[in-house]
Scaffold this motif. Sequence first.
Motif, PDB file in Angstrom:
ATOM      1  N   GLU A  64       0.795  -1.212   0.131  1.00 23.27           N
ATOM      2  CA  GLU A  64       0.205   0.017   0.037  1.00 23.27           C
ATOM      3  C   GLU A  64       0.744   1.287   0.093  1.00 23.27           C
ATOM      4  N   ARG A  84     -10.965   2.573   0.773  1.00 20.69           N
ATOM      5  CA  ARG A  84     -10.204   1.420   0.041  1.00 20.69           C
ATOM      6  C   ARG A  84     -10.468   2.030  -1.596  1.00 20.69           C
ATOM      7  N   GLY A  91      -5.320   0.708   1.368  1.00 20.44           N
ATOM      8  CA  GLY A  91      -5.734  -0.625   1.061  1.00 20.44           C
ATOM      9  C   GLY A  91      -6.316  -1.139   2.219  1.00 20.44           C
ATOM     10  N   ASN A  92      -6.603  -2.528   2.312  1.00 16.98           N
ATOM     11  CA  ASN A  92      -7.043  -3.291   3.181  1.00 16.98           C
ATOM     12  C   ASN A  92      -6.557  -3.284   4.721  1.00 16.98           C
ATOM     13  N   SER A 113      -6.602   0.690   5.940  1.00 14.19           N
ATOM     14  CA  SER A 113      -7.858   0.925   6.437  1.00 14.19           C
ATOM     15  C   SER A 113      -8.305   0.635   7.757  1.00 14.19           C
TER      16      SER A 113
END
Length: 285
Positions: free
Chosen positions: A3, A168, A177-178, A181
Motif C-alpha cells: 500500500e 479503499r 488498501g485493506n 484502512s
Amino acid sequence: MPELPEVEALAQDLGRRLEGRAIGTVHLAQFAALKTFDPPLAALSGAFVDGVTRHGKFLDFSVGGLHLVTYLARAGWVQWRDVVPPTPPKPSSKSLIAARVVLDNEEGFDLTEAGTKKSLALYVVRSPLDVPRIATLGPDPLSASFTVDVLATILADAGRKQIKGVLRDQALIAGIGNAYSDEILWEAKLSPYKPADTVDAAELFAAIQSMLTDAVKRSEGLKASELKREKKSNLRVHAQTGKPCPRCGDTILSISFADSSLEYCPTCQTGGKPLADRRMSRLLK
C-alpha cells in the motif's frame, strides 16, 4: 498487498539505486502482465532512468522520456539483484517472476508475484495518465491538496456507503488498501460499517495523517527486502485476530470475505458489540 507507505519506500529505495543508470533490457516472463504495446517494451533499452515516483499504489519508473509503470497487486513485490543471472527467466504463466529489468552492469531487479492469481500489471506509456487506473485516482492522502475540507466532501458524496469501503476506493482516496484502512479506523475509533456521511471528517483526517505518515517514516531508508517485515511488526489490528488490542486489551475480531478480511476492536470501535458479517447474512436469507 503493498500500500501507500510500502510503495513510497520502494520508490525511494529504487530511486537511489537507479539514479543515473541505464536500462540494458527488460525480460518479460509473464506475457499477460504487459498491458500495453505502444511504445514497445524494447523502447526502454539503452535509456537512462530519470527517477522513480509513486501514484497511489502504482510505481512509476521514468525512463528516457517514457514511463514503465507497475501495479504490484495483492502479491507482487520487487526483488533487487546485485548480480542478475545470465539466463533470462523462462516465459511461463506459473513463474514467480513477471519481469526482469537488467541494468547497464550486472545489477537489476525482478518484479515478482506469488500465488496462482496473477494480477501484477506492467505498462509502457508516454505519460502516467495514459494508465486508465492512474487517470481516475482520487487525491493522495499525503499531498498538500488533501485537506479536511476535501475529505469532508468525499464523505458527504459517499453518503451511506460504509467507511471501510470508502477508504479503499482508489477513485476516492489513492493508496489506502485493506491493511491501512483497518489501522486508520482503529486509530479513529470508528466501526468499519459506519456510514461515510456520519463520520467526523476532522477526526478521520487526523487518523489518516497519523497512521500513514508514521508508516512512511518507519520505512524511510529501508531496503525492499526489509519492508514487509517492518509493516507486519507494526500493525495494531490488521491480521491480529485473537490478540489483545494494544489500546484497551480487548480481543481483536475478524470478519472474513471471499478473498480478504477486516479486523477491528469491538471495545474501541463498535461499542463492545461484534459486527455481523453482512455479506454472509444476505446469503442466508
